[in-house]
Enzyme design. Structure first.
Site, PDB file in Angstrom:
ATOM      1  N   ASN A  93       0.914  -1.138   0.115  1.00  0.00           N
ATOM      2  CA  ASN A  93      -0.001   0.053   0.066  1.00  0.00           C
ATOM      3  C   ASN A  93       0.873   1.323  -0.004  1.00  0.00           C
ATOM      4  O   ASN A  93       0.476   2.340   0.421  1.00  0.00           O
ATOM      5  CB  ASN A  93      -0.939  -0.092   1.198  1.00  0.00           C
ATOM      6  CG  ASN A  93      -2.095  -1.162   1.098  1.00  0.00           C
ATOM      7  OD1 ASN A  93      -1.560  -2.317   1.690  1.00  0.00           O
ATOM      8  ND2 ASN A  93      -3.195  -0.727   0.436  1.00  0.00           N
ATOM      9  N   HIS A  94       2.054   1.143  -0.083  1.00  0.00           N
ATOM     10  CA  HIS A  94       2.962   2.347  -0.433  1.00  0.00           C
ATOM     11  C   HIS A  94       3.429   2.687  -1.592  1.00  0.00           C
ATOM     12  O   HIS A  94       3.890   1.711  -2.238  1.00  0.00           O
ATOM     13  CB  HIS A  94       4.300   1.880   0.425  1.00  0.00           C
ATOM     14  CG  HIS A  94       4.191   1.530   1.932  1.00  0.00           C
ATOM     15  ND1 HIS A  94       4.094   2.441   3.091  1.00  0.00           N
ATOM     16  CD2 HIS A  94       4.013   0.433   2.617  1.00  0.00           C
ATOM     17  CE1 HIS A  94       4.072   2.069   4.105  1.00  0.00           C
ATOM     18  NE2 HIS A  94       3.850   0.564   4.023  1.00  0.00           N
TER      19      HIS A  94
END
Length: 219
Positions: A93-94
């Site tokens: 999710n980065h």
């Protein structure tokens, strides 16, 4: 303090006896040698993979968000040493292309991106403190040197090392690798494997191939 699951550095645990996470598939006789690690296989060697007891209590990304979660797939007769790390899907999710790499909770549903299954094929050896990045396939009979960081697929019967891991050499000649890929000894019935142990524990691929043709194929 050494891992309480292990009493000595020479002790191994078969992954079939350790794994309960539904996103981990494990073949026969594959083992983890975790004495020098401080955590068990599912919560220490494998990281950021939803599906353990605690993460299932917290949330269900499949039902809540519709995510297709990556799996870890391990073949037969795989050797995984202490300190090895297999990074999985919980940390995708980065986004480096976004202004911030911070995973704001409000954006989690939209931000997740699968990397694909991580596959460690049969008869591979993952050395101590090696790190396998998400979505990588380690080929049959490959060796990952201690301390390596593997970010790309590793071909069968190839030794890789370094950060990022690069090919050091092939374990055998191409013609011999072709024979090994044809035989796939690690998929044989255990009775055939036990008969072939002296050959498997030698360097004579030709003799093993002769055994395969006479006993396995012709038997």
């Amino acid at each position: 303090m050494n891992n309480p699951l292990f009493h000595h550095w020479s002790e191994i645990k078969y992954l079939k006896d350790l794994v309960s996470n539904p996103l981990i598939e494990v073949g026969e006789y594959s083992y983890y040698s975790g004495y020098y690690g401080n955590q068990n296989f599912e919560n220490g060697c494998v990281r950021y993979l939803w599906g353990d007891i605690e993460s299932r209590k917290l949330f269900n990304p499949i039902k809540q968000f519709g995510w297709k979660l990556d799996k870890l797939m391990i073949g037969n007769y795989v050797c995984i040493a202490s300190g090895a790390v297999i990074l999985m899907g919980g940390n995708h999710n980065h986004h480096p292309e976004w202004i911030t790499v911070y995973p704001f909770a409000e954006q989690i549903e939209q931000s997740y991106e699968p990397k694909g299954d991580t596959v460690i094929q049969s008869d591979a050896w993952i050395g101590m403190n090696a790190m396998i990045m998400p979505g990588v396939t380690i080929g049959e009979g490959a060796i990952v040197a201690a301390g390596s960081v593997v970010s790309k697929d590793v071909p069968p019967y190839t030794i890789v090392g370094g950060n990022p891991a690069k090919e050091i050499r092939k374990r055998f000649r191409e013609s011999e690798i072709d024979m090994l890929l044809e035989m796939r000894w690690f998929d044989w019935d255990r009775s055939w494997v036990e008969k072939a142990i002296p050959l498997l524990s030698s360097s004579s691929i030709e003799r093993l191939y002769a055994f395969y043709k006479q006993e396995v194929v012709g038997g």
